[in-house]
Write a protein that holds these residues in place. Sequence first.
Motif, PDB file in Angstrom:
ATOM      1  N   ASN A 316       2.322 -24.295   3.479  1.00 40.02           N
ATOM      2  CA  ASN A 316       3.131 -24.451   4.694  1.00 40.02           C
ATOM      3  C   ASN A 316       4.576 -24.894   4.499  1.00 40.02           C
ATOM      4  O   ASN A 316       4.911 -26.068   4.615  1.00 40.02           O
ATOM      5  N   ASN A 317       5.451 -23.948   4.216  1.00 36.91           N
ATOM      6  CA  ASN A 317       6.886 -24.177   4.335  1.00 36.91           C
ATOM      7  C   ASN A 317       7.352 -25.413   3.574  1.00 36.91           C
ATOM      8  O   ASN A 317       8.061 -26.274   4.095  1.00 36.91           O
ATOM      9  N   ASN A 318       6.924 -25.494   2.324  1.00 30.47           N
ATOM     10  CA  ASN A 318       7.349 -26.617   1.479  1.00 30.47           C
ATOM     11  C   ASN A 318       6.963 -27.967   2.061  1.00 30.47           C
ATOM     12  O   ASN A 318       7.645 -28.960   1.877  1.00 30.47           O
ATOM     13  N   HIS A 319       5.873 -28.013   2.827  1.00 25.89           N
ATOM     14  CA  HIS A 319       5.266 -29.251   3.310  1.00 25.89           C
ATOM     15  C   HIS A 319       6.069 -29.933   4.423  1.00 25.89           C
ATOM     16  O   HIS A 319       5.908 -31.131   4.654  1.00 25.89           O
ATOM     17  N   THR A 320       6.940 -29.223   5.109  1.00 28.62           N
ATOM     18  CA  THR A 320       7.677 -29.838   6.218  1.00 28.62           C
ATOM     19  C   THR A 320       7.187 -29.250   7.541  1.00 28.62           C
ATOM     20  O   THR A 320       6.511 -28.230   7.587  1.00 28.62           O
ATOM     21  N   TYR A 321       7.579 -29.892   8.646  1.00 29.25           N
ATOM     22  CA  TYR A 321       7.126 -29.475   9.974  1.00 29.25           C
ATOM     23  C   TYR A 321       8.236 -29.789  10.969  1.00 29.25           C
ATOM     24  O   TYR A 321       8.902 -30.828  10.878  1.00 29.25           O
ATOM     25  N   SER A 322       8.429 -28.886  11.925  1.00 29.98           N
ATOM     26  CA  SER A 322       9.471 -29.080  12.923  1.00 29.98           C
ATOM     27  C   SER A 322       8.845 -29.323  14.294  1.00 29.98           C
ATOM     28  O   SER A 322       7.996 -28.549  14.745  1.00 29.98           O
ATOM     29  N   PHE A 323       9.270 -30.402  14.957  1.00 28.82           N
ATOM     30  CA  PHE A 323       8.768 -30.767  16.287  1.00 28.82           C
ATOM     31  C   PHE A 323       9.832 -30.378  17.319  1.00 28.82           C
ATOM     32  O   PHE A 323      10.904 -30.969  17.363  1.00 28.82           O
ATOM     33  N   GLU A 324       9.522 -29.386  18.118  1.00 34.88           N
ATOM     34  CA  GLU A 324      10.536 -28.839  19.032  1.00 34.88           C
ATOM     35  C   GLU A 324      10.093 -28.792  20.488  1.00 34.88           C
ATOM     36  O   GLU A 324      10.902 -28.561  21.375  1.00 34.88           O
ATOM     37  N   THR A 325       8.782 -28.957  20.764  1.00 41.51           N
ATOM     38  CA  THR A 325       8.296 -28.905  22.148  1.00 41.51           C
ATOM     39  C   THR A 325       7.674 -30.241  22.531  1.00 41.51           C
ATOM     40  O   THR A 325       7.191 -30.992  21.674  1.00 41.51           O
ATOM     41  N   GLU A 326       7.666 -30.498  23.840  1.00 40.69           N
ATOM     42  CA  GLU A 326       7.169 -31.781  24.329  1.00 40.69           C
ATOM     43  C   GLU A 326       5.653 -31.730  24.481  1.00 40.69           C
ATOM     44  O   GLU A 326       5.116 -31.509  25.564  1.00 40.69           O
ATOM     45  N   LYS A 327       4.960 -31.948  23.393  1.00 38.79           N
ATOM     46  CA  LYS A 327       3.497 -31.969  23.414  1.00 38.79           C
ATOM     47  C   LYS A 327       3.006 -32.976  22.366  1.00 38.79           C
ATOM     48  O   LYS A 327       3.737 -33.370  21.460  1.00 38.79           O
ATOM     49  N   LEU A 328       1.754 -33.400  22.553  1.00 38.34           N
ATOM     50  CA  LEU A 328       1.149 -34.340  21.613  1.00 38.34           C
ATOM     51  C   LEU A 328       0.619 -33.602  20.388  1.00 38.34           C
ATOM     52  O   LEU A 328       0.111 -32.477  20.486  1.00 38.34           O
ATOM     53  N   HIS A 329       0.730 -34.253  19.243  1.00 36.61           N
ATOM     54  CA  HIS A 329       0.210 -33.727  17.987  1.00 36.61           C
ATOM     55  C   HIS A 329      -0.576 -34.829  17.286  1.00 36.61           C
ATOM     56  O   HIS A 329      -0.233 -36.015  17.381  1.00 36.61           O
ATOM     57  N   THR A 330      -1.611 -34.434  16.571  1.00 34.74           N
ATOM     58  CA  THR A 330      -2.395 -35.379  15.779  1.00 34.74           C
ATOM     59  C   THR A 330      -2.061 -35.203  14.302  1.00 34.74           C
ATOM     60  O   THR A 330      -2.147 -34.095  13.758  1.00 34.74           O
ATOM     61  N   ILE A 331      -1.657 -36.315  13.688  1.00 34.02           N
ATOM     62  CA  ILE A 331      -1.358 -36.345  12.253  1.00 34.02           C
ATOM     63  C   ILE A 331      -2.523 -37.038  11.556  1.00 34.02           C
ATOM     64  O   ILE A 331      -2.963 -38.112  11.998  1.00 34.02           O
ATOM     65  N   GLU A 332      -3.018 -36.448  10.489  1.00 34.03           N
ATOM     66  CA  GLU A 332      -4.117 -37.086   9.747  1.00 34.03           C
ATOM     67  C   GLU A 332      -3.852 -36.996   8.250  1.00 34.03           C
ATOM     68  O   GLU A 332      -3.526 -35.928   7.722  1.00 34.03           O
ATOM     69  N   PHE A 333      -3.985 -38.140   7.585  1.00 33.86           N
ATOM     70  CA  PHE A 333      -3.970 -38.207   6.125  1.00 33.86           C
ATOM     71  C   PHE A 333      -5.376 -38.504   5.639  1.00 33.86           C
ATOM     72  O   PHE A 333      -6.072 -39.365   6.200  1.00 33.86           O
ATOM     73  N   ILE A 334      -5.815 -37.808   4.601  1.00 33.22           N
ATOM     74  CA  ILE A 334      -7.100 -38.071   3.962  1.00 33.22           C
ATOM     75  C   ILE A 334      -6.837 -38.358   2.487  1.00 33.22           C
ATOM     76  O   ILE A 334      -6.131 -37.598   1.814  1.00 33.22           O
ATOM     77  N   VAL A 335      -7.384 -39.473   2.004  1.00 32.95           N
ATOM     78  CA  VAL A 335      -7.122 -39.959   0.651  1.00 32.95           C
ATOM     79  C   VAL A 335      -8.436 -40.053  -0.113  1.00 32.95           C
ATOM     80  O   VAL A 335      -9.411 -40.626   0.397  1.00 32.95           O
ATOM     81  N   LEU A 336      -8.459 -39.510  -1.306  1.00 28.47           N
ATOM     82  CA  LEU A 336      -9.664 -39.489  -2.138  1.00 28.47           C
ATOM     83  C   LEU A 336      -9.423 -40.194  -3.456  1.00 28.47           C
ATOM     84  O   LEU A 336      -8.300 -40.221  -3.962  1.00 28.47           O
ATOM     85  N   ASP A 337     -10.495 -40.755  -4.026  1.00 32.56           N
ATOM     86  CA  ASP A 337     -10.428 -41.183  -5.418  1.00 32.56           C
ATOM     87  C   ASP A 337     -11.290 -40.250  -6.267  1.00 32.56           C
ATOM     88  O   ASP A 337     -11.978 -39.364  -5.747  1.00 32.56           O
ATOM     89  N   ALA A 338     -11.270 -40.435  -7.575  1.00 29.53           N
ATOM     90  CA  ALA A 338     -11.960 -39.518  -8.479  1.00 29.53           C
ATOM     91  C   ALA A 338     -13.474 -39.638  -8.395  1.00 29.53           C
ATOM     92  O   ALA A 338     -14.191 -38.768  -8.886  1.00 29.53           O
ATOM     93  N   ALA A 339     -13.964 -40.701  -7.763  1.00 30.14           N
ATOM     94  CA  ALA A 339     -15.404 -40.881  -7.594  1.00 30.14           C
ATOM     95  C   ALA A 339     -15.885 -40.354  -6.242  1.00 30.14           C
ATOM     96  O   ALA A 339     -17.014 -40.622  -5.832  1.00 30.14           O
ATOM     97  N   GLU A 340     -15.025 -39.627  -5.526  1.00 32.39           N
ATOM     98  CA  GLU A 340     -15.340 -38.995  -4.253  1.00 32.39           C
ATOM     99  C   GLU A 340     -15.428 -39.974  -3.087  1.00 32.39           C
ATOM    100  O   GLU A 340     -15.939 -39.630  -2.017  1.00 32.39           O
ATOM    101  N   ASN A 341     -14.916 -41.183  -3.253  1.00 31.99           N
ATOM    102  CA  ASN A 341     -14.771 -42.086  -2.120  1.00 31.99           C
ATOM    103  C   ASN A 341     -13.575 -41.625  -1.288  1.00 31.99           C
ATOM    104  O   ASN A 341     -12.554 -41.191  -1.828  1.00 31.99           O
TER     105      ASN A 341
END
Length: 577
Positions: A316-341
């Motif tokens: 996706n476009n070098n990992h950037t995002y443009s916010f141009e309309t008046e609407k709600l968006h959900t941002i989510e980060f998911i973080v893993l370790d090498a043991a699958e936690n």
Amino acid sequence: MTKIHIMFANFLIFVFFSNALCQESNPDFAAPLDIPLRLSGNFGELRGGHFHAGLDFKTQGVINQKVFSIADGYVSRIKITHGGYGKAVYVSHPELGYMSVYGHLNGFADKIDAFVKDQQYNKQSFEIELFPPKNSIKVTKGEQIAWSGNSGSSSGPHLHFEVRNLSNQLPQNGLLYNFDIVDHIPPQIRAIGIYPLDDNSFVNGSCEKIILPVAYLGGKYKIQQNKPVVLSGKIGFSIEAYDYLSNAPNRCAPYAISMYIDSSLIYAHKLDEFSFYESRYIQAHIDYAARELTRRSLQRSWRLPNNNLSIYEKINNNHTYSFETEKLHTIEFIVLDAAENESEVSFQVKGSRGETDRCSSEMDKNFVKVMEWDKENFFSAAGVKVYLPAGTLYEDMPFEYRKEPAHKGYYSPMHHIQSLQTPAHKYYTVSIAPENVPYDKLGKTYIVSLNKSGHPVYEGGIYKNGFVTVRTRSFGIYALRLDDDPPVILPGNIWKDAQMGGKTSIRFDVSDKASGVKSYEGFIDNKWVLFEYDPKSNLLEYAFDNERISRNQWHELELTVTDNRDNISVFQTRFFY
């Protein structure tokens, strides 16, 4: 299960199925230590100027734990330096396609030690790099090859251990192999960063980035802001997250991070391997200014123009995002370790059509010009010249400069070149003209930078055509000092006519508070002997070698120490051994 979790589950299946296939075919390595394997640092940990390339095993706070080869092979490289990995041995395992590396050692097993010492005496140097002929020093799986230590740039006793791909020397994530390292703890998420990325972008109506603390509440990670963040224009996000392993309190690095906007995967990276050549791009991967100012390690979810790390998925476009309309968006980060936690944090943002004014902040009064990252850049003023090769910067930079009068003990004004909060990828040159230095002392001048505490750090430099010039990879305050004082040699356990028969070594405290120690040489009865220097403790030590020194007689010792401005001190004495 939500759409985003279905997508991420598929991503997980791919990542860990691939890892599982690798681990099924992984060789059955032996443990490098015969004590419980507990980590003080892991693969990919965010260090100053590089990713950590291996696993740091705790050695119960002591040196001289036995170190073992993880598989059959042969010693292919030995390197001994005052800094870096200190005493290190490299073992090739050609039948398996791997190399193992063992660093910060205190010493080597007998057959390796004898080879090393012979070469040090032949070359008359403690620092040495050796490449023994193939199969000349064979080792077997589980054979002791060394003793753990605290040599080189180590800050405490431990074993630095790496698994490398033998064909290309890329370090591999050792946590993906079969070592008995316990980890039942999910990663911890500490903060989210949100950044306007151009003059038409805003965060909560402001041109400035915001850092939102994250807390673990009710079984979930949540940002500490109740209402949605209002965004307009091109926006970047970052995350501060760490991993912790069982049985050790040390802060480590997560294995993988992904970011979604409205269930669409925008960004992902994982740390299977990387090259040493690209490791310094860590300075573009993190929010470098935040690291310098607040010690936070915020990992970006977008790429700066001069960031060539290979750990990223092409999304996706070098990992950037443009916010141009008046609407709600959900941002989510998911973080893993090498043991699958796994850990995750989600929050809402609200788009906006933007502000009426462009987000053009006022230039600092010290602003000189914009330097472009992909071009050569030059700057000169009275008494100072700066040259940046193309690729020194990670993005275009508004370059700033100012100077102040010389401080006491300095021989130039204090030149403020950009700031410590700006990273430099390549070496660039700084040239400073001396002031009030006698002609015969010009060769004794050198450049220093000032650290965060205002203390001088030796950079070096060569005087030519009216300037002292040095190559450096950091911005900040630069000035000239002068060193015409010789190093200090303080005997530790020897004196005139000392009886040394009951001692195992000769020890000195050696230091130079100005330019620092450059070299040393010791002779007993006019024959070169092996002294070992530890800059961390200023200890210079010769261990009595009964194969090279006669017992029960008088000996003459001469020790010469030279600093980085070629000032010399000599210590001479007689002793009985």
